[in-house]
Design an enzyme around this catalytic site. Structure first.
Site, mmCIF file in Angstrom:
data_model
loop_
_atom_site.group_PDB
_atom_site.id
_atom_site.type_symbol
_atom_site.label_atom_id
_atom_site.label_comp_id
_atom_site.label_asym_id
_atom_site.label_seq_id
_atom_site.Cartn_x
_atom_site.Cartn_y
_atom_site.Cartn_z
ATOM 1 N N TYR A 212 -3.671 -1.581 10.343
ATOM 2 C CA TYR A 212 -3.616 -2.235 9.023
ATOM 3 C C TYR A 212 -2.345 -1.815 8.264
ATOM 4 C CZ TYR A 212 -3.927 -2.210 4.003
ATOM 5 O OH TYR A 212 -3.589 -2.302 2.681
ATOM 6 N N HIS A 213 -2.131 -0.472 8.171
ATOM 7 C CA HIS A 213 -0.952 -0.010 7.425
ATOM 8 C C HIS A 213 0.341 -0.495 8.104
ATOM 9 C CE1 HIS A 213 -3.943 2.876 5.675
ATOM 10 N NE2 HIS A 213 -3.246 2.622 4.590
ATOM 11 N N LYS B 191 1.353 -3.820 6.926
ATOM 12 C CA LYS B 191 2.003 -3.800 5.611
ATOM 13 C C LYS B 191 3.461 -3.357 5.704
ATOM 14 C CE LYS B 191 -1.478 -4.850 2.863
ATOM 15 N NZ LYS B 191 -1.493 -5.940 1.906
ATOM 16 N N SER C 31 -2.303 3.418 10.570
ATOM 17 C CA SER C 31 -3.314 2.546 11.207
ATOM 18 C C SER C 31 -2.647 1.199 11.454
ATOM 19 C CB SER C 31 -4.516 2.337 10.280
ATOM 20 O OG SER C 31 -4.154 1.490 9.185
ATOM 21 N N THR D 212 0.815 -1.209 0.000
ATOM 22 C CA THR D 212 0.000 0.000 0.000
ATOM 23 C C THR D 212 0.853 1.264 0.000
ATOM 24 O OG1 THR D 212 -1.589 1.247 1.319
ATOM 25 C CG2 THR D 212 -0.162 -0.217 2.535
HETATM 26 P P1 NAD Z 1 -10.578 -7.935 0.197
HETATM 27 O O1 NAD Z 1 -10.797 -7.967 1.670
HETATM 28 O O2 NAD Z 1 -11.744 -7.689 -0.685
HETATM 29 O O3 NAD Z 1 -9.866 -9.291 -0.272
HETATM 30 C C1 NAD Z 1 -8.934 -9.972 0.515
HETATM 31 C C2 NAD Z 1 -9.190 -11.462 0.354
HETATM 32 O O4 NAD Z 1 -8.236 -12.184 1.126
HETATM 33 C C3 NAD Z 1 -10.583 -11.869 0.877
HETATM 34 O O5 NAD Z 1 -11.248 -12.651 -0.078
HETATM 35 C C4 NAD Z 1 -10.276 -12.643 2.157
HETATM 36 O O6 NAD Z 1 -11.244 -13.649 2.411
HETATM 37 C C5 NAD Z 1 -8.888 -13.199 1.864
HETATM 38 N N1 NAD Z 1 -8.084 -13.456 3.073
HETATM 39 C C6 NAD Z 1 -7.837 -12.630 4.114
HETATM 40 N N2 NAD Z 1 -7.082 -13.246 5.034
HETATM 41 C C7 NAD Z 1 -6.837 -14.502 4.571
HETATM 42 C C8 NAD Z 1 -6.143 -15.622 5.081
HETATM 43 N N3 NAD Z 1 -5.552 -15.608 6.284
HETATM 44 N N4 NAD Z 1 -6.094 -16.758 4.337
HETATM 45 C C9 NAD Z 1 -6.698 -16.806 3.129
HETATM 46 N N5 NAD Z 1 -7.392 -15.783 2.598
HETATM 47 C C10 NAD Z 1 -7.456 -14.636 3.310
HETATM 48 O O7 NAD Z 1 -9.439 -6.840 -0.073
HETATM 49 P P2 NAD Z 1 -8.998 -6.174 -1.449
HETATM 50 O O8 NAD Z 1 -9.574 -4.815 -1.499
HETATM 51 O O9 NAD Z 1 -9.208 -7.117 -2.564
HETATM 52 O O10 NAD Z 1 -7.444 -6.020 -1.184
HETATM 53 C C11 NAD Z 1 -6.536 -7.042 -1.577
HETATM 54 C C12 NAD Z 1 -5.119 -6.641 -1.223
HETATM 55 O O11 NAD Z 1 -4.793 -5.427 -1.884
HETATM 56 C C13 NAD Z 1 -4.939 -6.394 0.269
HETATM 57 O O12 NAD Z 1 -3.737 -6.960 0.701
HETATM 58 C C14 NAD Z 1 -4.898 -4.893 0.389
HETATM 59 O O13 NAD Z 1 -4.081 -4.534 1.462
HETATM 60 C C15 NAD Z 1 -4.325 -4.471 -0.944
HETATM 61 N N6 NAD Z 1 -4.801 -3.121 -1.328
HETATM 62 C C16 NAD Z 1 -6.143 -2.875 -1.499
HETATM 63 C C17 NAD Z 1 -6.553 -1.583 -1.845
HETATM 64 C C18 NAD Z 1 -8.016 -1.218 -2.019
HETATM 65 O O14 NAD Z 1 -8.317 -0.015 -2.198
HETATM 66 N N7 NAD Z 1 -8.937 -2.175 -2.002
HETATM 67 C C19 NAD Z 1 -5.595 -0.566 -2.038
HETATM 68 C C20 NAD Z 1 -4.249 -0.867 -1.837
HETATM 69 C C21 NAD Z 1 -3.852 -2.152 -1.491
HETATM 70 N N1 USQ Z 2 -12.345 9.508 4.032
HETATM 71 C C1 USQ Z 2 -13.315 10.510 4.075
HETATM 72 N N2 USQ Z 2 -14.610 10.120 4.044
HETATM 73 C C2 USQ Z 2 -15.002 8.816 3.957
HETATM 74 C C3 USQ Z 2 -14.009 7.816 3.902
HETATM 75 C C4 USQ Z 2 -12.685 8.200 3.946
HETATM 76 O O1 USQ Z 2 -13.022 11.701 4.133
HETATM 77 O O2 USQ Z 2 -16.207 8.558 3.928
HETATM 78 C C5 USQ Z 2 -10.932 9.904 4.053
HETATM 79 C C6 USQ Z 2 -10.118 9.208 5.156
HETATM 80 O O3 USQ Z 2 -10.194 9.925 6.376
HETATM 81 C C7 USQ Z 2 -8.730 9.188 4.521
HETATM 82 C C8 USQ Z 2 -9.001 9.077 3.027
HETATM 83 O O4 USQ Z 2 -10.361 9.463 2.835
HETATM 84 O O5 USQ Z 2 -8.084 10.419 4.723
HETATM 85 C C9 USQ Z 2 -8.793 7.677 2.451
HETATM 86 O O6 USQ Z 2 -9.565 6.728 3.201
HETATM 87 P P1 USQ Z 2 -9.940 5.318 2.550
HETATM 88 O O7 USQ Z 2 -10.792 4.576 3.522
HETATM 89 O O8 USQ Z 2 -10.472 5.525 1.180
HETATM 90 O O9 USQ Z 2 -8.500 4.637 2.364
HETATM 91 P P2 USQ Z 2 -7.505 3.945 3.398
HETATM 92 O O10 USQ Z 2 -8.054 3.855 4.750
HETATM 93 O O11 USQ Z 2 -6.175 4.597 3.253
HETATM 94 O O12 USQ Z 2 -7.389 2.451 2.855
HETATM 95 C C10 USQ Z 2 -7.614 2.074 1.498
HETATM 96 C C11 USQ Z 2 -7.731 0.557 1.455
HETATM 97 C C12 USQ Z 2 -6.392 -0.065 1.869
HETATM 98 C C13 USQ Z 2 -5.289 0.482 1.015
HETATM 99 C C14 USQ Z 2 -5.249 2.011 1.058
HETATM 100 C C15 USQ Z 2 -4.318 2.572 0.022
HETATM 101 O O13 USQ Z 2 -8.760 0.111 2.316
HETATM 102 O O14 USQ Z 2 -6.469 -1.479 1.699
HETATM 103 O O15 USQ Z 2 -4.051 0.002 1.438
HETATM 104 O O16 USQ Z 2 -6.561 2.501 0.677
HETATM 105 S S1 USQ Z 2 -3.515 4.040 0.573
HETATM 106 O O17 USQ Z 2 -4.548 4.951 1.114
HETATM 107 O O18 USQ Z 2 -2.872 4.623 -0.576
HETATM 108 O O19 USQ Z 2 -2.601 3.655 1.611
#
Ligand code: NAD
Ligand code: USQ
Length: 398
Positions: free
Chosen positions: A189-190, A193, A187, A145
């Site tokens: 989560y972050h 990563k 966070s 991320t």
């Molecule tokens: P998602 O939650 O929709 O998909 C994740 C999948 O992984 C799910 O199907 C879940 O069941 C599976 N999973 C989780 N833990 C597991 C485990 N222990 N064993 C097997 N399967 C498991 O999330 P997404 O939005 O598809 O994101 C996928 C990846 O991309 C994540 O690692 C996330 O951090 C990264 N990412 C997502 C975004 C975004 O905006 N969605 C942005 C940047 C990075």
């Molecule tokens: N935000 C608002 N209003 C909302 C939702 C979010 O103002 O209703 C703001 C948040 O406070 C934040 C920004 O929008 O400042 C982004 O929030 P987000 O929920 O869209 O994104 P984030 O929490 O950073 O996480 C998402 C994905 C994560 C991925 C990350 C990429 O859930 O898996 O890693 O985006 S990044 O942001 O580039 O790190």
């Protein structure tokens, strides 16, 4: 190429599995379906009507003639089964999406914090240790991320792709070193990563694994050419306060006439990428693997940056829905600039989908079409970064 897509039932993993299958790769999904269980826990569903994984795979076979495998397996808890799977399947590559990916969910309780670290860090370590134990040369592509860099750390200088050249003062003068960019997670989560990054660095150096870490921005949009072939292949669309990401939430809120939930001033600048580009970037990463002995290849997987309030203003102008400035439940900079290097994917041939092209299509094809499935009580973000940051109920419409 034989590819295991870990987390292949999720928002990014499902369209990537279809895309790779369409290209002729032999794809198997490995997923424990935990994301579907979290929907049950949060009592919310994808805005789009996603089908069970078995039906998804059957429909894809019917329409394309191509078989995608499925293994129900927990990467964090079932190490032995994972290692046996690698030995039996002998994949050329694994694409690792299988983690808990929501920042607000990771901050909602002590249980969720512990789950996020345990699940993500153990899962990633099991993948790497399993590859070493198998003795096979399996390429790893991991979805990381942009948030590992944090926001505003390096002022106006562009965020590099993974590494920073620094000068180290010594008694004999300065020496130059290339280091992993300092991490500044916002966070739990972050944070998970950033811990993953160290695991990759170690396994590259010690075992010469071939690893690409994709530092992806916020993914928006829903469909790819494959998921839109049939409604039964439709991709997930999260809109709730824990899992919905900002732009997709605004799209859905605009469709139902809910005030756009800007946190604070909306001065936060973030990086974005359309889901169609996510799947293409994974393909490009698989096709351009590092060599054995190389350091981790880090690519910034983003196409544009926007300020949250500018996104809200854009959608408000398009649809007439008002903007609500809510107290920010997160601890994050109220305002930041963001300048990201993203040359490598463009050089590899990525032709990005920009907001200006995709936004109206999303409002029409997804948000308006499925707006009746929205549960308006789930829209406001309720997970807070620290006690006392809760939004007062009278500031919420729902
Ligand atoms: P998602 O939650 O929709 O998909 C994740 C999948 O992984 C799910 O199907 C879940 O069941 C599976 N999973 C989780 N833990 C597991 C485990 N222990 N064993 C097997 N399967 C498991 O999330 P997404 O939005 O598809 O994101 C996928 C990846 O991309 C994540 O690692 C996330 O951090 C990264 N990412 C997502 C975004 C975004 O905006 N969605 C942005 C940047 C990075
Ligand atoms: N935000 C608002 N209003 C909302 C939702 C979010 O103002 O209703 C703001 C948040 O406070 C934040 C920004 O929008 O400042 C982004 O929030 P987000 O929920 O869209 O994104 P984030 O929490 O950073 O996480 C998402 C994905 C994560 C991925 C990350 C990429 O859930 O898996 O890693 O985006 S990044 O942001 O580039 O790190």
């Amino acid at each position: 190429m034989k590819v295991l897509v870990l987390g292949g039932d999720g928002f990014c993993g499902w369209p990537t599995s279809l895309h790779l299958s369409e290209l002729g790769h032999d794809v198997s999904i490995v997923d424990n379906l935990s994301r579907r269980e979290i929907d049950l826990e949060l009592e919310v569903e994808s805005l789009t009507p996603i089908r069970p994984i078995g039906e998804r795979i059957r429909v894809w076979k019917e329409l394309s003639g191509r078989q995608i495998g499925f293994v129900h397996l927990d990467l964090a808890e079932e190490y032995d089964r994972f290692e046996s799977l690698l030995r039996a399947e002998r994949p050329d590559a694994v694409v690792h999406f299988g983690e808990q990916r929501a920042a607000p969910y990771s901050m909602r309780s002590t249980i969720a914090k512990r789950y996020t670290i345990d699940n993500n860090v153990r899962g990633t370590h099991n993948v790497l240790a399993g590859i070493v134990a198998s003795g096979l040369d399996i390429q790893v592509v991991h979805l990381g991320t942009m948030g590992v860099y944090g926001y505003g750390w390096s002022g106006s200088a562009p965020i590099p792709e993974g590494y920073l050249t620094v000068k180290v003062p010594t008694p004999d003068g300065d020496i130059e070193r290339e280091i992993l960019h300092p991490s500044n997670p916002g966070s739990v989560y972050h944070l998970s990563k950033t811990l993953d990054q160290l695991l990759f660095a170690f396994y590259c150096a010690n075992d010469q694994l071939r690893i690409t870490d994709l530092h992806q921005g916020i993914v928006w949009g829903t469909q790819t050419p494959q998921t839109s072939l049939d409604e039964r292949l439709i991709n997930r669309f999260d809109y709730d306060g824990d899992y919905g990401t900002v732009l997709n939430r605004f799209l859905m809120q605009a469709a139902i006439g809910h005030p756009l939930t800007v946190h604070g001033t909306g001065g936060q600048t973030r990086a974005f990428i359309h889901i169609r580009d996510t799947v293409r970037c994974v393909q490009l990463a698989l096709e351009n693997a590092p060599d054995r002995g190389d350091k981790v290849m880090v690519l910034n997987q983003v196409t544009e940056t926007y300020r949250v309030r500018d996104l809200a203003a854009l959608l408000s102008k398009l649809t007439g829905v008002e903007v609500a400035n809510l107290p920010n439940p997160r601890r994050e900079a109220a305002e930041n600039d963001l300048n990201v290097s993203r040359d490598q994917f463009l050089e590899l041939g990525l032709d990005p989908t920009y907001l200006s092209e995709g936004l109206l299509e999303e409002v029409r094809e997804i948000a308006l079409r499925y707006k009746d499935r929205a549960d308006t009580t789930k829209i406001i973000a309720r997970s807070v970064w620290r006690k006392g940051m809760e939004t007062s109920p009278d500031l919420m419409r729902s």
